[in-house]
Design an enzyme around this catalytic site. Structure first.
Site, PDB file in Angstrom:
ATOM      1  N   LYS A  31       1.918  -3.374   6.651  1.00  0.00           N
ATOM      2  CA  LYS A  31       2.316  -3.623   5.251  1.00  0.00           C
ATOM      3  C   LYS A  31       3.835  -3.485   5.100  1.00  0.00           C
ATOM      4  CE  LYS A  31      -1.584  -4.565   3.275  1.00  0.00           C
ATOM      5  NZ  LYS A  31      -1.820  -5.820   2.569  1.00  0.00           N
TER       6      LYS A  31
ATOM      7  N   TYR B 147      -1.824   0.060  10.362  1.00  0.00           N
ATOM      8  CA  TYR B 147      -2.085  -0.625   9.085  1.00  0.00           C
ATOM      9  C   TYR B 147      -0.887  -0.467   8.149  1.00  0.00           C
ATOM     10  CZ  TYR B 147      -3.614  -1.175   4.263  1.00  0.00           C
ATOM     11  OH  TYR B 147      -3.665  -1.530   2.945  1.00  0.00           O
TER      12      TYR B 147
ATOM     13  N   SER C  20       0.835  -1.205   0.000  1.00  0.00           N
ATOM     14  CA  SER C  20       0.000   0.000   0.000  1.00  0.00           C
ATOM     15  C   SER C  20       0.864   1.248   0.000  1.00  0.00           C
ATOM     16  CB  SER C  20      -0.873  -0.013   1.258  1.00  0.00           C
ATOM     17  OG  SER C  20      -1.490   1.242   1.437  1.00  0.00           O
TER      18      SER C  20
HETATM   19  N1  LIG Z   1      -8.755  -1.058  -1.025  1.00  0.00           N
HETATM   20  C1  LIG Z   1      -7.748  -0.238  -0.771  1.00  0.00           C
HETATM   21  O1  LIG Z   1      -7.933   0.980  -0.658  1.00  0.00           O
HETATM   22  C2  LIG Z   1      -6.341  -0.775  -0.633  1.00  0.00           C
HETATM   23  C3  LIG Z   1      -5.257   0.100  -0.797  1.00  0.00           C
HETATM   24  C4  LIG Z   1      -3.968  -0.401  -0.651  1.00  0.00           C
HETATM   25  C5  LIG Z   1      -3.770  -1.737  -0.354  1.00  0.00           C
HETATM   26  N2  LIG Z   1      -4.842  -2.557  -0.193  1.00  0.00           N
HETATM   27  C6  LIG Z   1      -4.600  -3.958   0.147  1.00  0.00           C
HETATM   28  O2  LIG Z   1      -5.134  -4.779  -0.864  1.00  0.00           O
HETATM   29  C7  LIG Z   1      -5.603  -6.003  -0.315  1.00  0.00           C
HETATM   30  C8  LIG Z   1      -7.019  -6.243  -0.779  1.00  0.00           C
HETATM   31  O3  LIG Z   1      -7.807  -5.134  -0.402  1.00  0.00           O
HETATM   32  P1  LIG Z   1      -9.342  -5.043  -0.755  1.00  0.00           P
HETATM   33  O4  LIG Z   1      -9.668  -3.607  -0.892  1.00  0.00           O
HETATM   34  O5  LIG Z   1      -9.676  -5.983  -1.857  1.00  0.00           O
HETATM   35  O6  LIG Z   1      -9.944  -5.547   0.623  1.00  0.00           O
HETATM   36  P2  LIG Z   1     -11.148  -6.594   0.884  1.00  0.00           P
HETATM   37  O7  LIG Z   1     -11.420  -6.552   2.349  1.00  0.00           O
HETATM   38  O8  LIG Z   1     -12.270  -6.350  -0.048  1.00  0.00           O
HETATM   39  O9  LIG Z   1     -10.472  -7.970   0.499  1.00  0.00           O
HETATM   40  C9  LIG Z   1      -9.626  -8.680   1.356  1.00  0.00           C
HETATM   41  C10 LIG Z   1     -10.051 -10.136   1.259  1.00  0.00           C
HETATM   42  O10 LIG Z   1      -9.173 -10.897   2.085  1.00  0.00           O
HETATM   43  C11 LIG Z   1      -9.966 -11.796   2.855  1.00  0.00           C
HETATM   44  N3  LIG Z   1      -9.234 -12.062   4.088  1.00  0.00           N
HETATM   45  C12 LIG Z   1      -8.989 -11.203   5.118  1.00  0.00           C
HETATM   46  N4  LIG Z   1      -8.277 -11.813   6.075  1.00  0.00           N
HETATM   47  C13 LIG Z   1      -8.050 -13.090   5.639  1.00  0.00           C
HETATM   48  C14 LIG Z   1      -7.356 -14.201   6.178  1.00  0.00           C
HETATM   49  N5  LIG Z   1      -6.765 -14.138   7.372  1.00  0.00           N
HETATM   50  N6  LIG Z   1      -7.337 -15.350   5.459  1.00  0.00           N
HETATM   51  C15 LIG Z   1      -7.944 -15.424   4.260  1.00  0.00           C
HETATM   52  N7  LIG Z   1      -8.608 -14.396   3.697  1.00  0.00           N
HETATM   53  C16 LIG Z   1      -8.651 -13.250   4.373  1.00  0.00           C
HETATM   54  C17 LIG Z   1     -11.287 -11.087   3.070  1.00  0.00           C
HETATM   55  O11 LIG Z   1     -12.349 -11.975   3.368  1.00  0.00           O
HETATM   56  C18 LIG Z   1     -11.468 -10.378   1.742  1.00  0.00           C
HETATM   57  O12 LIG Z   1     -12.140 -11.202   0.808  1.00  0.00           O
HETATM   58  C19 LIG Z   1      -5.462  -5.883   1.196  1.00  0.00           C
HETATM   59  O13 LIG Z   1      -4.308  -6.572   1.594  1.00  0.00           O
HETATM   60  C20 LIG Z   1      -5.316  -4.388   1.417  1.00  0.00           C
HETATM   61  O14 LIG Z   1      -4.559  -4.097   2.545  1.00  0.00           O
HETATM   62  C21 LIG Z   1      -6.120  -2.113  -0.344  1.00  0.00           C
END
Ligand SMILES: NC(=O)c1ccc[n+]([C@@H]2O[C@H](COP(=O)([O-])OP(=O)(O)OC[C@H]3O[C@@H](n4cnc5c(N)ncnc54)[C@H](O)[C@@H]3O)[C@@H](O)[C@H]2O)c1
Length: 336
Positions: free
Chosen positions: A152, A148, A124
């Site tokens: 990361k 958070y 991120s």
């Molecule tokens: N959306 C954003 O703004 C953003 C920005 C930067 C980075 N990210 C990173 O991208 C990744 C995906 O983000 P997103 O927006 O799709 O979030 P999201 O919450 O929609 O998706 C995350 C998925 O991971 C699953 N999950 C969580 N913990 C788990 C575990 N212990 N075991 C198995 N599955 C698990 C959840 O059920 C979910 O389906 C994350 O790691 C997040 O930190 C997101």
């Protein structure tokens, strides 16, 4: 390639699965559904016309992960499973370190045991924190402003150390800026339960009449109009970035990181104005106080991803707002 997508039922993961399939890969979803629903996988099957193998498991369950890697003959992993809500990370930091840091370490151990050495990690822009210079490039000092972001950062360090320890590892971290929008089919997008703290979905909810006004957190930042400035990126561009990272991985061992953003900073008020164009009416907003962990401005230097991966974001702010509005309308039309 057979590609295991952890968190594949989530917002970004589901789009990555769609893009992988469209490019001829064979995605396998691993998710514990803590923040998503199994229906997403059914929708992906409708969208792709293919069977998408699903493993319901926690990424910290080493045996379940190892079994999935073997059964599905996985060749590469895209690791998106994680927690992402900044405010929650202040109140429950341990959960963030357990899932985002320990989860990455457990996954890496299982990969090693299975002899799978290709991994794309979902990092991120939050690893940068308050940047000394803008746009932010990958060699900038990392100083995350919240647990958070630190989770990361620690996960990135684990992967960097791993790559340094054994040349069989091919590891890439993608530092996402602010993903918005949905798949052009409007079948998959950001789950309504997950969107409370993000700006674009909040603006979309106001446009749909679900909320009376957008809360703008801070108007006293040293930015163009005093509101926070961010780099919004269409989720389809982001998903495409994973494909290019996968191609790159096959050729390159070691560890490297890439920013995925548009390179353009957009203020909160600018985004609201662009959304008004997309939805065709004006939107009420109210200035509220700053939120802990928020920084004034963050937008990406995307030169590295462009030069090395050959990747560039194609969707502009107008496209992003149109897509987010289409998704909001689909949510509004869906039976509750
Ligand atoms: N959306 C954003 O703004 C953003 C920005 C930067 C980075 N990210 C990173 O991208 C990744 C995906 O983000 P997103 O927006 O799709 O979030 P999201 O919450 O929609 O998706 C995350 C998925 O991971 C699953 N999950 C969580 N913990 C788990 C575990 N212990 N075991 C198995 N599955 C698990 C959840 O059920 C979910 O389906 C994350 O790691 C997040 O930190 C997101």
């Amino acid at each position: 390639m057979n590609v295991l997508v952890t968190g594949g039922a989530g917002y970004i993961g589901s789009h990555v699965v769609a893009v992988l399939h469209a490019a001829g890969h064979h995605p396998v979803v691993l998710d514990n559904f803590s923040h998503s629903r199994p229906e997403v996988v059914q929708k992906l099957e409708r969208l792709t016309g293919a069977k998408i193998p699903l493993v319901q498991a926690d990424v910290r369950d080493d045996q379940a992960v190892l079994t999935a890697l073997k059964i599905h003959e996985v060749e590469a992993v895209i690791h998106l499973a994680g927690l992402k809500v900044v405010g929650e990370s202040f109140t429950d930091p341990l959960e963030y370190y357990e899932v985002n840091v320990h989860g990455t370490a457990v996954l890496a151990r299982a990969l090693e045991a299975a002899g799978v050495f290709h991994l794309v990690f979902s990092s991120s822009a939050a690893v940068y924190g308050k940047s000394d210079t803008l746009p932010v490039n990958e060699s900038q000092r990392l100083d995350p402003a919240h647990p958070y972001g630190r989770s990361k950062w620690h996960a990135e360090q684990i992967l960097a150390d791993l790559a340094a320890s054994d040349e069989r590892w091919h590891l890439v971290g993608l530092r996402y800026f602010n993903p918005v929008g949905c798949h052009p089919s409007v079948l998959i997008g950001e789950a309504p339960s997950e969107i409370a703290s993000n700006l674009m979905p909040a603006v979309a909810r106001v446009a749909a009449g679900w909320q009376s006004e957008v809360e703008v957190f801070g108007q006293d930042y040293p930015t163009v109009d005093g509101t926070g400035v961010r780099d919004f990126i269409h989720v389809m561009d982001l998903a495409q970035g994973h494909l290019t990272a996968l191609d790159y991985l096959v050729q390159h061992s070691g560890w490297d990181v890439f920013n995925l953003g548009t390179g353009r900073g957009v203020s909160v008020l600018e985004l609201i104005a662009a959304f008004e164009q997309a939805c065709g009416h004006s939107l009420a907003y109210r200035i509220a106080s700053r939120r802990p962990g928020d920084i004034a401005a963050s937008f990406a230097d995307v030169t590295k991803a462009h030069q090395i991966l050959g990747w560039v974001a194609r969707h502009d702010l107008a496209d992003q707002c149109a897509s987010a509005w289409a998704w909001q309308q689909a949510l509004s039309a869906a039976p509750s």
